[in-house]
Design a protein around this motif. Sequence first.
Motif, PDB file in Angstrom:
ATOM      1  N   HIS A   1      24.953  54.949 -11.455  1.00  0.00           N
ATOM      2  CA  HIS A   1      24.465  54.087 -10.409  1.00  0.00           C
ATOM      3  C   HIS A   1      25.583  52.950 -10.247  1.00  0.00           C
ATOM      4  CE1 HIS A   1      20.988  51.219  -8.508  1.00  0.00           C
ATOM      5  NE2 HIS A   1      21.798  51.810  -7.561  1.00  0.00           N
ATOM      6  N   CYS A   2      25.855  52.641  -8.873  1.00  0.00           N
ATOM      7  CA  CYS A   2      26.835  51.565  -8.477  1.00  0.00           C
ATOM      8  C   CYS A   2      26.512  51.443  -6.963  1.00  0.00           C
ATOM      9  CB  CYS A   2      28.373  52.335  -8.685  1.00  0.00           C
ATOM     10  SG  CYS A   2      29.410  51.083  -8.507  1.00  0.00           S
ATOM     11  N   GLN A   3      26.730  50.091  -6.797  1.00  0.00           N
ATOM     12  CA  GLN A   3      26.827  49.390  -5.397  1.00  0.00           C
ATOM     13  C   GLN A   3      28.048  50.006  -4.624  1.00  0.00           C
ATOM     14  OE1 GLN A   3      27.688  47.762  -8.028  1.00  0.00           O
ATOM     15  NE2 GLN A   3      26.421  45.617  -8.091  1.00  0.00           N
ATOM     16  N   LEU A   4      28.996  50.333  -5.120  1.00  0.00           N
ATOM     17  CA  LEU A   4      30.210  50.668  -4.501  1.00  0.00           C
ATOM     18  C   LEU A   4      30.782  51.936  -4.168  1.00  0.00           C
ATOM     19  CD1 LEU A   4      32.830  47.722  -6.014  1.00  0.00           C
ATOM     20  CD2 LEU A   4      31.154  47.372  -4.006  1.00  0.00           C
ATOM     21  N   ARG A   5      31.289  52.025  -3.269  1.00  0.00           N
ATOM     22  CA  ARG A   5      31.806  53.816  -3.149  1.00  0.00           C
ATOM     23  C   ARG A   5      33.298  53.659  -2.978  1.00  0.00           C
ATOM     24  NH1 ARG A   5      27.526  53.872  -4.417  1.00  0.00           N
ATOM     25  NH2 ARG A   5      25.775  54.938  -3.693  1.00  0.00           N
ATOM     26  N   CYS A   6      34.043  53.274  -4.074  1.00  0.00           N
ATOM     27  CA  CYS A   6      35.605  52.945  -3.938  1.00  0.00           C
ATOM     28  C   CYS A   6      36.111  54.221  -3.643  1.00  0.00           C
ATOM     29  CB  CYS A   6      35.921  52.444  -5.382  1.00  0.00           C
ATOM     30  SG  CYS A   6      35.264  50.837  -5.697  1.00  0.00           S
ATOM     31  N   ARG A   7      37.140  54.299  -2.774  1.00  0.00           N
ATOM     32  CA  ARG A   7      37.810  55.304  -2.419  1.00  0.00           C
ATOM     33  C   ARG A   7      38.413  56.312  -3.320  1.00  0.00           C
ATOM     34  NH1 ARG A   7      40.947  54.107   3.169  1.00  0.00           N
ATOM     35  NH2 ARG A   7      40.994  56.012   3.222  1.00  0.00           N
ATOM     36  N   HIS A   8      38.961  55.522  -4.473  1.00  0.00           N
ATOM     37  CA  HIS A   8      39.586  56.044  -5.694  1.00  0.00           C
ATOM     38  C   HIS A   8      38.697  56.273  -6.693  1.00  0.00           C
ATOM     39  CE1 HIS A   8      39.528  52.208  -6.660  1.00  0.00           C
ATOM     40  NE2 HIS A   8      40.108  52.064  -7.515  1.00  0.00           N
ATOM     41  N   CYS A   9      37.387  56.319  -6.616  1.00  0.00           N
ATOM     42  CA  CYS A   9      36.514  56.447  -7.669  1.00  0.00           C
ATOM     43  C   CYS A   9      36.469  58.021  -8.270  1.00  0.00           C
ATOM     44  CB  CYS A   9      35.143  56.174  -7.453  1.00  0.00           C
ATOM     45  SG  CYS A   9      34.016  56.182  -8.790  1.00  0.00           S
ATOM     46  N   TYR A  10      36.583  58.205  -9.726  1.00  0.00           N
ATOM     47  CA  TYR A  10      36.504  59.636 -10.239  1.00  0.00           C
ATOM     48  C   TYR A  10      35.149  59.979 -10.263  1.00  0.00           C
ATOM     49  CZ  TYR A  10      35.772  56.180 -14.298  1.00  0.00           C
ATOM     50  OH  TYR A  10      35.568  55.123 -14.997  1.00  0.00           O
ATOM     51  N   GLN A  11      34.115  59.208  -9.635  1.00  0.00           N
ATOM     52  CA  GLN A  11      32.597  59.671  -9.356  1.00  0.00           C
ATOM     53  C   GLN A  11      32.563  60.175  -8.083  1.00  0.00           C
ATOM     54  OE1 GLN A  11      30.454  56.240 -11.813  1.00  0.00           O
ATOM     55  NE2 GLN A  11      29.255  57.147 -10.274  1.00  0.00           N
ATOM     56  N   ASP A  12      31.551  61.187  -7.644  1.00  0.00           N
ATOM     57  CA  ASP A  12      31.184  61.552  -6.465  1.00  0.00           C
ATOM     58  C   ASP A  12      29.660  61.703  -6.439  1.00  0.00           C
ATOM     59  OD1 ASP A  12      30.765  63.858  -8.022  1.00  0.00           O
ATOM     60  OD2 ASP A  12      32.249  64.981  -6.814  1.00  0.00           O
ATOM     61  N   PHE A  13      28.930  61.080  -7.556  1.00  0.00           N
ATOM     62  CA  PHE A  13      27.574  61.071  -7.770  1.00  0.00           C
ATOM     63  C   PHE A  13      27.173  59.794  -8.104  1.00  0.00           C
ATOM     64  CE2 PHE A  13      23.703  61.880 -10.192  1.00  0.00           C
ATOM     65  CZ  PHE A  13      22.855  62.561  -9.332  1.00  0.00           C
ATOM     66  N   PHE A  14      26.314  59.096  -7.622  1.00  0.00           N
ATOM     67  CA  PHE A  14      25.983  57.530  -7.629  1.00  0.00           C
ATOM     68  C   PHE A  14      24.685  57.335  -7.804  1.00  0.00           C
ATOM     69  CE2 PHE A  14      30.101  57.960  -5.474  1.00  0.00           C
ATOM     70  CZ  PHE A  14      30.908  57.171  -6.170  1.00  0.00           C
ATOM     71  N   SER A  15      23.750  58.232  -7.866  1.00  0.00           N
ATOM     72  CA  SER A  15      22.394  58.215  -8.406  1.00  0.00           C
ATOM     73  C   SER A  15      22.078  58.019  -9.718  1.00  0.00           C
ATOM     74  CB  SER A  15      21.515  59.312  -7.981  1.00  0.00           C
ATOM     75  OG  SER A  15      20.286  59.350  -8.384  1.00  0.00           O
TER      76      SER A  15
ATOM     77  N   GLN B   1      33.803  55.915 -40.892  1.00  0.00           N
ATOM     78  CA  GLN B   1      34.765  55.392 -39.612  1.00  0.00           C
ATOM     79  C   GLN B   1      33.992  54.251 -39.296  1.00  0.00           C
ATOM     80  OE1 GLN B   1      37.620  56.913 -39.825  1.00  0.00           O
ATOM     81  NE2 GLN B   1      37.016  58.564 -40.762  1.00  0.00           N
ATOM     82  N   VAL B   2      34.587  53.598 -38.227  1.00  0.00           N
ATOM     83  CA  VAL B   2      34.375  52.495 -37.257  1.00  0.00           C
ATOM     84  C   VAL B   2      34.506  52.848 -35.970  1.00  0.00           C
ATOM     85  CG1 VAL B   2      34.588  50.690 -39.168  1.00  0.00           C
ATOM     86  CG2 VAL B   2      36.246  51.018 -37.614  1.00  0.00           C
ATOM     87  N   ALA B   3      34.096  52.171 -34.830  1.00  0.00           N
ATOM     88  CA  ALA B   3      34.057  52.414 -33.566  1.00  0.00           C
ATOM     89  C   ALA B   3      34.226  51.032 -32.659  1.00  0.00           C
ATOM     90  CB  ALA B   3      33.196  53.466 -32.926  1.00  0.00           C
ATOM     91  N   CYS B   4      35.250  51.349 -31.602  1.00  0.00           N
ATOM     92  CA  CYS B   4      35.244  50.376 -30.708  1.00  0.00           C
ATOM     93  C   CYS B   4      34.582  51.002 -29.387  1.00  0.00           C
ATOM     94  CB  CYS B   4      36.745  49.781 -30.316  1.00  0.00           C
ATOM     95  SG  CYS B   4      37.478  48.838 -31.676  1.00  0.00           S
ATOM     96  N   ILE B   5      33.496  50.338 -28.729  1.00  0.00           N
ATOM     97  CA  ILE B   5      32.744  50.848 -28.020  1.00  0.00           C
ATOM     98  C   ILE B   5      32.712  50.162 -26.411  1.00  0.00           C
ATOM     99  CG2 ILE B   5      30.466  51.921 -27.125  1.00  0.00           C
ATOM    100  CD1 ILE B   5      29.743  52.228 -29.915  1.00  0.00           C
ATOM    101  N   ASN B   6      33.207  50.780 -25.470  1.00  0.00           N
ATOM    102  CA  ASN B   6      33.101  50.036 -24.081  1.00  0.00           C
ATOM    103  C   ASN B   6      32.066  50.689 -23.206  1.00  0.00           C
ATOM    104  OD1 ASN B   6      35.324  47.859 -23.481  1.00  0.00           O
ATOM    105  ND2 ASN B   6      36.425  49.640 -24.397  1.00  0.00           N
ATOM    106  N   LEU B   7      31.050  49.872 -22.753  1.00  0.00           N
ATOM    107  CA  LEU B   7      29.915  50.393 -21.946  1.00  0.00           C
ATOM    108  C   LEU B   7      30.495  49.914 -20.328  1.00  0.00           C
ATOM    109  CD1 LEU B   7      26.803  48.987 -23.979  1.00  0.00           C
ATOM    110  CD2 LEU B   7      27.886  51.299 -24.108  1.00  0.00           C
ATOM    111  N   THR B   8      30.245  51.286 -19.689  1.00  0.00           N
ATOM    112  CA  THR B   8      30.408  51.090 -18.242  1.00  0.00           C
ATOM    113  C   THR B   8      29.427  52.041 -17.667  1.00  0.00           C
ATOM    114  OG1 THR B   8      32.240  51.092 -16.816  1.00  0.00           O
ATOM    115  CG2 THR B   8      32.259  52.724 -18.675  1.00  0.00           C
ATOM    116  N   GLY B   9      29.980  52.113 -16.402  1.00  0.00           N
ATOM    117  CA  GLY B   9      29.185  53.128 -15.365  1.00  0.00           C
ATOM    118  C   GLY B   9      30.013  54.034 -14.676  1.00  0.00           C
ATOM    119  N   GLY B  10      29.528  54.071 -13.216  1.00  0.00           N
ATOM    120  CA  GLY B  10      28.850  53.134 -12.374  1.00  0.00           C
ATOM    121  C   GLY B  10      28.962  51.493 -12.760  1.00  0.00           C
TER     122      GLY B  10
END
Length: 340
Positions: free
Chosen positions: A19-33, A59-68
């Motif tokens: 889910h995202c409010q934007l539709r950036c022209r260079h976005c690697y998504q094409d599905f925003f639901s 082991q340990v991890a560094c996690i970045n949370l994103t979307g959308g």
Amino acid sequence: MSSNELSQTFYIQWHITNHCQLRCRHCYQDFFSPQEDLDWPGLRQVADNVLRTLREQKQVACINLTGGEPFLKSELWPLLEYLSQQPEVIELGIITNGLLLNEEIAARISLYPKINQLKVSLDGPDPKTNDFLRGPGIFQKIVKNLIHFKQVASLPVYIMFTITQRNFRTIPSLIKLAQELQAAGLIFERFIPWGRGKELFSEVLNKEQWREFLQILSSIMAMAETDLQGPYQAFQINFQNDEPMLWGAPCVLGEDGFCIMPDGQVYPCRRFPVPIGHLRYESLHQIWNNSSLLRDLRRKENLQGKCRTCPLKDCRGCRSLALALTGNYFAEDPHCPYPF
């Protein structure tokens, strides 16, 4: 440690929503639901899967949370709470488009000490450059939000910049803007055309332009251009010291990182959209050790062209770029500036 074991520190980019409010022209998504997004039990199941493997292999991890856009998903907060309590998670970050940044969010994320950075997308130092890619009026909104956010939050903010033909020569101005906004630094990633970005194929840098980008960056940082050639797929400038520091980011594909999609599928990298497993049905250990794709990508002798004979041991070029531009993930890196 064998090549198919997890590294000491693992890097995970977890897309918790489409889910995202934007539709950036260079976005690697094409599905925003948000239709394919996991609910809280599903997110917890995926988190436990990852944590179990990390725990088993010490082991340990560094996690970045994103979307959308992660701040559109209400389950972001219980997920942050849960991950923050796990000893296997040593760092958390959030990647956002910046449209929802406000005082309430600043207060909430400050409750989690493991969140050590916020990454905000901005693709130009002015409205004309940025808004061509991200939409009308977005530049002014993000700059306003960043100014206000920095007034109420001490969390380091990094600006994420996607390099295209249209904007790569604006980097000196972008650096000036980032410093004016008191950003902690800048992250530069090249544009790789997937999703909506396929319609903007002409904006992909060619080899000569990538070389020019490296020249611009090396000139700004008073470094030799040759210092930037090699295994680096992205770059980061940190402003937090007396003098800006430049870091090169090697490719993590198949070595010490991967991407989790909103439904729990696993990609080697978000810009390498080939599923290698599903964390709701397979353990991370199984995916990491049994994926024939990862196994093939780890072997330099499988690469083609000059990538196969490259003397740089730690460099395999950008497999994502090779796949996007040639359809063959073993092809030589189309941007490689390394002299032979």
